[in-house]
Write a protein that holds these residues in place. Structure first.
Motif, short mmCIF file in Angstrom:
data_model
loop_
_atom_site.label_atom_id
_atom_site.label_comp_id
_atom_site.label_asym_id
_atom_site.label_seq_id
_atom_site.Cartn_x
_atom_site.Cartn_y
_atom_site.Cartn_z
N SER A 166 -23.48 -74.35 -52.79
CA SER A 166 -23.85 -72.61 -53.26
C SER A 166 -25.43 -72.89 -53.71
N GLY A 167 -26.43 -74.24 -53.07
CA GLY A 167 -27.04 -74.39 -54.15
C GLY A 167 -27.15 -74.48 -55.27
N ASN A 213 -30.11 -78.85 -42.01
CA ASN A 213 -29.09 -77.96 -42.59
C ASN A 213 -28.31 -78.20 -43.96
N PRO A 214 -28.61 -78.79 -44.72
CA PRO A 214 -27.64 -78.90 -46.18
C PRO A 214 -26.25 -78.48 -46.83
N VAL A 215 -26.37 -77.25 -46.17
CA VAL A 215 -25.32 -76.58 -46.13
C VAL A 215 -23.83 -76.73 -44.89
N PRO A 219 -30.22 -79.82 -59.21
CA PRO A 219 -30.50 -78.89 -58.07
C PRO A 219 -32.19 -78.51 -58.00
N TYR A 220 -32.57 -78.08 -56.74
CA TYR A 220 -34.22 -77.52 -56.73
C TYR A 220 -33.79 -76.04 -56.48
N GLY A 221 -33.32 -75.22 -56.83
CA GLY A 221 -33.58 -73.31 -56.62
C GLY A 221 -32.35 -72.29 -55.30
N GLY A 222 -31.72 -73.47 -54.82
CA GLY A 222 -31.03 -73.32 -54.04
C GLY A 222 -31.10 -73.20 -52.55
N ARG A 240 -32.39 -73.57 -49.06
CA ARG A 240 -30.36 -74.35 -47.95
C ARG A 240 -31.69 -75.40 -46.96
#
Lengths: 310, 310
Positions: free
Chosen positions: B27-28, B290-292, A31-34, A36
């Motif tokens: 959750s990132g 928004n990827p979430v 990942p890259y730092g959470g 959004r």
């Protein structure tokens, strides 16, 4: 205009020595730092430590990942060079258009000439400089984060002041000519953009440069800030395109010689400027919105902001 | 218009049973399919299997992550509802404006009335429907991927046909009135948008629906496709805003009663429509980028495309 040179060797050193988690994430496997939203720098103060803690050292130092990062940096540099070239052409075309076809520049009682500051200052500040300041973390990725923050905030303030001068030019012109202010869709969208820009700058200042703000709040606000930064840029690009169209319709249809619909040379210049603004905006969104181009966090990014800046 | 309902329970089932890697990434802390740009669905055929292989089951089934996913779904639903409301208001305002102030609709020799099909069809197809079709993977996240692909491609074809009819209306009007075609910046940008849209549709069809295309190629093209999908939408929104401004200047300044600069009621309607189009575009970019909010891959997504669709 900020420099656009990136020191590959320094950048590579920071990749190997620093935030390996971020580096490895470039392959799409970590990942890259959470974050959004795309485009966020994703390294608000302590993100690099999070990345370092979360993933094994083997991932961080894998040679193929390092090679991939270098190829990504080359892609970034190519995109940036192309964007800067397009940006320069836009600025040159704007000056040529206003100087050659619209009578040049003067802050005087001749309101037709005074108006020319409006397109020049708005395109220079809200398109060209705004894009470069958005990109400052990626362009100067070897610099310390806290220094970049101050440059980012400082240059946006300069841009805001330039844009306000550009706006005051058009208000002066309207008041002198007896034309009402703020009636067209161009002006409505422009004011929305400026209000959003001011809020964005103020919130960014309070969140990222005001000492003592909780890290959780900063981490929550970072992707929001990045998203709205991009929104303001898109709105500004759109407003500039509408302004070019409005000016072309008003001035070319007002003249006794070739009107807009028969595409005189000036109309071609204005239309080409518009297409280049759209191309420039697309390239900048690509560079800002692509997480693989993100700046890697340096170990010193984690130091507190109130320490002296070297 | 596509339905905008999302079955929470089905979606939750797919979270628990299916692509835990994708879920956990919300959750990132774990990745979402190696994508390069925001907004990509990130699950091109076998992405879910990649995610499942890469991360431990504990991450996939952690209750707090599931709760977070539900809260994110609620956020998505709120954003989608707001966007749909704004979209509906835009369509209603467009019809009211054209019917009440511009003489209504008819495909006849009365070119002033025939023109009205142009703004209606372009706003309906390239703004409202385009946004909904971009969002189809997220709105109908419980449906099978291959079905969604066909719906996505099919509806974009319908949108393209609608836009071409909308364009042919304005070409007919120009030819009847003896006005040259394709001279304004609005038309230049509009044609660029349509050409990019056609290329985008064709490349998407060949890459994702043509059987036998290598997975590596599809995986490489997916983020590019998503990025350009967003670019076409932004360009279309910008072109619509320019079209509204152009129409307001031409028609309101042509009339004998209150011109545009004194903001008659029609000018306010057009300006409010423009601001709403910008707001709608911002909301849609938020939802798509928004990827979430990404759709979770279902196990059956990995089945080959040439199997029968149920």
């Amino acid at each position: 205009m900020p420099r656009c040179r990136v020191r590959v060797s320094t950048w590579r050193r920071s990749v190997v020595g620093g935030a390996g988690g971020v580096e490895a994430c470039r392959s799409g496997e970590v990942p890259y730092g959470g974050g959004r939203f795309n485009g966020q720098e994703g390294s608000e103060d302590s993100d690099s430590s999070v990345n370092r803690k979360s993933y094994p050292t083997t991932l961080r130092r894998h040679p193929s990942r390092m090679d991939q990062s270098e190829s990504e940096l080359k892609r970034f540099m190519s995109g940036l060079t192309l964007a800067e070239c397009v940006g320069f052409v836009i600025i040159i075309l704007t000056i040529v258009w206003l100087q050659y076809y619209r009578g040049g520049f003067a802050w005087s009682s001749d309101y037709k000439v005074m108006f020319n500051w409006h397109p020049l200052l708005m395109i220079l500040s809200m398109i060209f400089l705004y894009a470069n300041v958005m990109l400052v973390y990626r362009t100067f990725r070897h610099e310390r984060k806290k220094k970049l923050k101050l440059v980012h905030a400082g240059l946006f303030l300069v841009i805001f002041v330039m844009a306000v001068i550009g706006l005051s030019a058009v208000f002066n012109v309207h008041n002198t000519a007896g034309t009402p202010n703020m009636y067209s869709l161009h002006s409505w969208l422009g004011i929305c953009t400026m209000v959003l820009f001011a809020c964005q700058w103020l919130c960014g200042l309070l969140s990222f440069l005001f000492p003592g703000v909780r890290h959780a709040l900063r981490a929550w606000y970072l992707p929001v800030h990045t998203f709205f930064g991009m929104v303001v840029f898109i709105l500004a690009s759109c407003t500039v395109l509408m302004g070019l169209l409005e000016k072309a319709i008003f001035t070319l249809n007002d003249k006794t010689d070739t009107p807009y619909q028969f595409l005189p040379r000036e109309a071609v210049v204005v239309n080409v400027m518009g297409i280049l603004v759209a191309l420039f905006a697309g390239l900048v969104i690509f560079l800002v919105g692509n997480p693989v181009f993100k700046r890697l966090s340096l170990p010193e990014d984690e130091m507190l902001l109130n320490e002296p800046i070297n």
